[in-house]
Each structure stands twice: as structure tokens, then as C-alpha cells.
Write an enzyme that holds these catalytic residues in place. Structure first.
Site, PDB file in Angstrom:
ATOM      1  N   CYS A 189       0.572  -6.266  33.298  1.00 56.58           N
ATOM      2  CA  CYS A 189      -0.019  -4.619  32.928  1.00 56.58           C
ATOM      3  C   CYS A 189      -1.562  -4.910  33.491  1.00 56.58           C
ATOM      4  O   CYS A 189      -2.166  -3.740  33.627  1.00 56.58           O
ATOM      5  CB  CYS A 189      -0.119  -4.325  31.445  1.00 56.58           C
ATOM      6  SG  CYS A 189      -0.623  -5.411  30.571  1.00 56.58           S
TER       7      CYS A 189
ATOM      8  N   GLU B   6      -0.049  -1.776  23.244  1.00 55.76           N
ATOM      9  CA  GLU B   6      -0.768  -2.261  24.640  1.00 55.76           C
ATOM     10  C   GLU B   6       0.364  -1.850  25.822  1.00 55.76           C
ATOM     11  O   GLU B   6       1.352  -2.337  25.840  1.00 55.76           O
ATOM     12  CB  GLU B   6      -0.799  -4.021  24.449  1.00 55.76           C
ATOM     13  CG  GLU B   6      -2.183  -4.430  25.195  1.00 55.76           C
ATOM     14  CD  GLU B   6      -1.314  -4.630  26.732  1.00 55.76           C
ATOM     15  OE1 GLU B   6      -1.506  -3.731  27.527  1.00 55.76           O
ATOM     16  OE2 GLU B   6      -0.881  -5.958  26.840  1.00 55.76           O
TER      17      GLU B   6
END
Ligand code: ADP
Length: 480
Positions: A287, A253
Site C-alpha cells: 500500500c 489501514e
């Protein structure tokens, strides 16, 4: 309530102990740079001891009834919920985020344990008749094995529970290496899992100030079969290369560069509200943070003004203080990176409607900032900002909006605001992202598959997909 600091030892094989060579490193409060705690600084041999423990625990834990594994996770969910305020304060202390943000993180983090407690008893399998009818195809899913987790400092609780939850549900044992800026929350979660009944060796937590050699050694150990990493794309690429030597399964990720598209027909109140969350959850250090705002020309000026008013009204200060909406960034280097991106945009002709100056003082603060008139080739449109800065640009057609949004190597999430649902879905289909917030500023949900396309990563966390990352299909060809 005072901050309750967990014991700063390594958690290996059910014990909390110092590093073998006795070394420690310091953890600081990013709001005032005061020392919070000393924690054990693991070396390679400590890391390998954690793999020994995880490897020894793997067989018995994988053979435990799925219901029993689920009950451990359920109990961990309950303990996290009971201790939510204590955990939120610990997150504020080492990460800096505002207390309401930290409370939301604890709830979100605990929900991964609840969700995967329920998934533990729903591992799928398959029985099929071969097309020739000559045999049967039987598929069972088995735990992949010892799993190594490397997590970042921006969500020190949730990034860990999102990995530990599905791994334990699947029957895997784990070695966790939290970020050096925020090891304390991981240690608190480790204590909770032990209290919830995780057998010795199932969850091992290794804190270190020097991750590269330790992680390389672990990726070179044939007993480690899975790597799940959340962090920057740069480090992700290094780890993927290292994992290739032993062909280790990787879930990654990585970074994002989320576009936030507002069409002129959108409800602007809702769009600004969504923009505030998409931009400022965790002070922009996420993010999933909206990194580029593309607003249809007819409403661009009004949107920028409203967003500036809302961002400018936020109170900045130490995260636990009353009324604070935005805390410090994680460290001095983060403030430098954000300032450099803003200064570069300003030099290229951008204007700041609000913010854009570092405040004096000892903490790592950067003010909420809205930029307009940004040059199309500005670095800030390509890099992940990881701070409370919103660059706003305009567009004139749906095709242009989609092209601008997709003009990035990243593909984690995109946000779209429109009151025309058909357009919203049409644009969602065309956006190169693993997740879309359609008239919503938050996508994260333990019950949904989180993850990106392009260079934002590999694999999905959460939802029904999450547990599959920790299972390997075994196909048995049989005939009866
Ligand atoms: P960020 O830019 O968000 O700090 P990083 O990718 O640098 O993200 O860090 C995320 C995690 O990766 C942290 O736990 C950090 O300790 C770890 N890490 C950083 N560099 C390496 C490396 N070379 N090898 C293994 N882990 C690393």
C-alpha cells in the site's frame, strides 16, 4: 533449507484443531502454483469459539503485570529472530516475494514485538487539577477488549505483528483472520506466541476461505470491541459499515496511491535508488508503493531512462532462487489486474520504456515496467497498481507538483526528493498524506506512527500512537 510448514489447524484457546465440520482449503505457491499445504477452513461457529476463548482470557490477561505481558512479546521477538530464515522461506513459499524482501519483512515484523514489549510498561495516564479547582481529573487507560484482526497477503508477518504487538501490550486478547492466500505465516507466528508464553485464549488464529460470513458474525458479537483491518479500501468500507451496528472501534489501514516527486535539484542517483525501493518492495504489492512518479521536466527524461535501466536489470523468478530481485505476483487475478491497467494506459497513448508484457510460463509473473507519455486521465493514475509498474509524468512548478500529488482520494504516503531541505519540508506540509518519505524510499518503522489520511484509513500503527488504539480512556472526577 526446506520450507517448514506449520500445522494447518485453527489455533483456538491454546489448542491447534481442525475446523468443526472438518473442512479444509488449499494454499498454493504463486511461483509455480504447486500445492503447499491444506489448512482448516473455519466456519462461523469456529469463529465464535475463538471469541469465547478470547473473551474468557481477557480479564486475567488484562490483570497480568504489564512487565509480564512485555516479556511474552520480548520472547516472541527473540524466537522470531532465531527463526528468521525459516520464516522468510515460508513467506516466499506462500506469498512469492524475493527472499531478500522476505528477510526484511521478518526483521520488520519481529521489531513490532520488541517495540511493543517496551511500550507495555509505558502506558500513560493523567492527573490534572480542574480549571475551577473544585475537583481533580484522573485519567487511566484500560484495554479496549477482544480485538479482531483481518490482515492481507502482501506482508503476512508484519501486518499481523503490527496489530498483535500493541494489543497484547495493552492487555487485549485477539482473534486473527489472516488472508486466505497466506495463512501459513500467521499460523507460524501463532505457534511462536504460544511458545513465548501467551496464555491460552490470548491469541487465536482462524483461517478461512470464506471470510465474509465469519467476519460479519464476529462483528455482530457484543464481546468484540475492536476491529483492526489492513486491506483494500473496498473491503474496508464494507467492514466500517458492519462495525457501525455495534459501534465497534475501528483502525483501518487501506489503499494508497503514493506520489513520488522528484525536483530537478535532487540527487538523481539517490532518487532512483529510493524509487526502486518505493516501487518494488514486495514486487510493488504494497500500500506504500510509489504509484505515480512526478518528475520536474528538466530531469524527467534522464530519471525515466535511469529508472528503466535499473528496473530492467532485475532478475525475475521464483523468490527463493539465487539473485532473484522480483518474484511472482500473488495470484493469476493480480497479473490480470496489472496487465489491464498497463494495456489501458498503452491504448491511451503511453509508451513502455521497459517491460509491459506478461512472460510465458506457469507462475504469476509480471515484468518490471516503466511507462511514459501517459494520458492525464488514465486509470493507472487513479487506481492502486499493486505490481511492478512505474508511470512517470513531468511537472514544471512546485504548486503543480503538489496539486497533482494531492489529486487522489487516497492519502497514505508521499515521497519527495530535493536537495533543498526547506523546499522538502514546505512541500511535505502541503501534501495530503499520513506519512512522507523525504529523500527516502521507505517510511515503515515500528517506532513511527504508520497510517493514512483521506480514504487511506483511520488510526495509526506503531510508534507511541500504536498502543493507544487498544486502550480506552477512563476519566474519574474526584475531589480530595
Ligand atoms: P486485497 O485486495 O489486498 O486482497 P482485501 O481487502 O480483499 O485485500 O483482503 C484483505 C483481507 O480482508 C483478507 O484477509 C481477506 O480475507 C479479507 N476480506 C476480504 N473480503 C472480506 C469481507 N467481505 N469481509 C471480511 N473480510 C474480508
Amino acid at each position: 533449507m526446506d520450507v517448514k510448514i506449520p500445522a494447518g489447524g485453527l489455533q483456538v484457546n491454546g489448542e491447534t484443531r481442525p475446523a468443526r465440520d472438518g473442512s479444509e482449503f488449499a494454499v498454493f505457491d504463486p511461483a509455480d502454483q504447486q500445492l503447499l499445504a491444506m489448512v482448516a477452513d473455519a466456519s462461523v461457529s469456529d469463529g465464535l469459539a475463538a471469541v469465547d476463548a478470547a473473551s474468557a482470557a481477557l480479564g486475567p490477561f488484562g490483570a497480568l503485570a504489564p512487565r509480564a505481558r512485555g516479556e511474552i512479546l520480548r520472547k516472541a521477538f527473540e524466537l522470531m529472530t532465531e527463526r528468521s530464515e525459516e520464516l522468510a522461506l515460508l513467506i516466499v513459499a506462500e506469498n512469492g516475494k524475493a527472499l531478500p524482501d522476505a528477510r526484511s519483512e521478518v526483521t520488520y515484523a519481529a521489531e513490532f514485538f520488541r517495540w511493543f514489549a517496551e511500550e507495555a510498561v509505558r502506558v500513560p495516564g493523567q492527573l490534572a487539577v480542574a480549571p475551577t479547582n473544585k475537583n481533580r481529573i484522573l485519567v487511566m487507560n484500560q484495554p479496549i477488549g477482544v480485538s479482531l484482526f483481518i490482515t492481507p497477503w502482501n506482508f503476512p508477518a508484519a501486518m499481523l505483528t503490527r496489530k498483535i504487538g500493541p494489543a497484547l501490550a495493552a492487555g487485549c486478547t485477539v482473534v486473527c483472520k489472516p488472508a486466505e492466500d497466506t495463512p501459513l505465516t500467521a499460523l507460524a507466528i501463532g505457534e511462536i506466541l504460544t511458545e513465548a508464553g501467551a496464555p491460552a485464549g490470548v491469541v487465536n488464529i482462524i483461517t478461512t476461505s470464506d471470510p465474509a460470513p465469519l467476519v460479519s458474525a464476529l462483528l455482530d458479537d457484543p464481546r468484540v470491541r475492536k476491529l483492526s483491518f489492513t486491506g483494500s479500501s473496498e473491503v474496508g468500507r464494507i467492514l466500517l459499515a458492519q462495525a457501525s451496528t455495534r459501534v465497534i472501534s475501528c483502525s483501518m489501514e487501506l489503499g494508497g496511491n503514493a506520489p513520488f516527486i522528484v525536483f530537478a535539484d535532487a540527487d538523481l542517483d539517490r532518487a532512483v535508488e529510493g524509487a526502486m525501493v518505493a516501487k518494488l518492495r514486495n514486487g510493488g504489492e504494497a500500500c506504500t508503493a510509489a504509484n505515480r512518479f512526478y518528475v520536474e521536466a528538466a530531469v524527467a527524461e534522464e530519471f525515466s531512462q535511469r529508472l528503466s535501466a535499473a528496473m530492467g536489470a532485475l532478475k525475475m523468478g521464483p523468490g527463493a532462487n539465487e539473485g532473484v530481485g522480483i518474484g511472482p505476483l500473488i495470484n493469476a487475478a493480480a497479473v490480470k489486474t496489472v496487465s489491464a491497467l498497463v494495456d489501458d494506459a498503452l491504448r491511451g497513448g503511453a509508451r513502455a520504456l521497459v517491460g509491459a508484457a506478461t512472460s510465458a510460463g506457469s507462475g504469476n509473473f509480471y515484468p518490471p515496467t516503466v511507462l511514459v507519455d501517459i494520458a492525464p486521465d488514465a486509470e493507472i493514475l487513479q487506481k492502486e497498481i499493486f505490481g511492478p509498474v512505474a508511470p512517470v509524468l513531468s511537472f514544471t512548478s512546485e504548486d503543480e507538483a503538489v496539486a497533482l500529488a494531492n489529486d487522489t482520494e487516497y492519502g497514505l504516503v508521499a515521497y519527495v526528493y530535493t536537495s533543498d531541505l526547506a523546499r522538502g519540508l514546505r512541500v511535505s506540509e502541503r501534501l495530503e498524506a499520513g506519512m512522507i518519505g523525504l529523500n527516502r524510499g521507505v517510511v515503515s518503522d515500528p517506532a513511527a506512527p504508520f497510517g493514512g489520511v483521506k480514504q487511506s484509513g483511520l488510526g495509526r500503527e506503531g510508534g507511541h500512537h500504536g498502543i493507544l488504539e487498544y486502550l480506552e480512556a477512563k476519566y474519574i472526577a474526584t475531589d480530595w
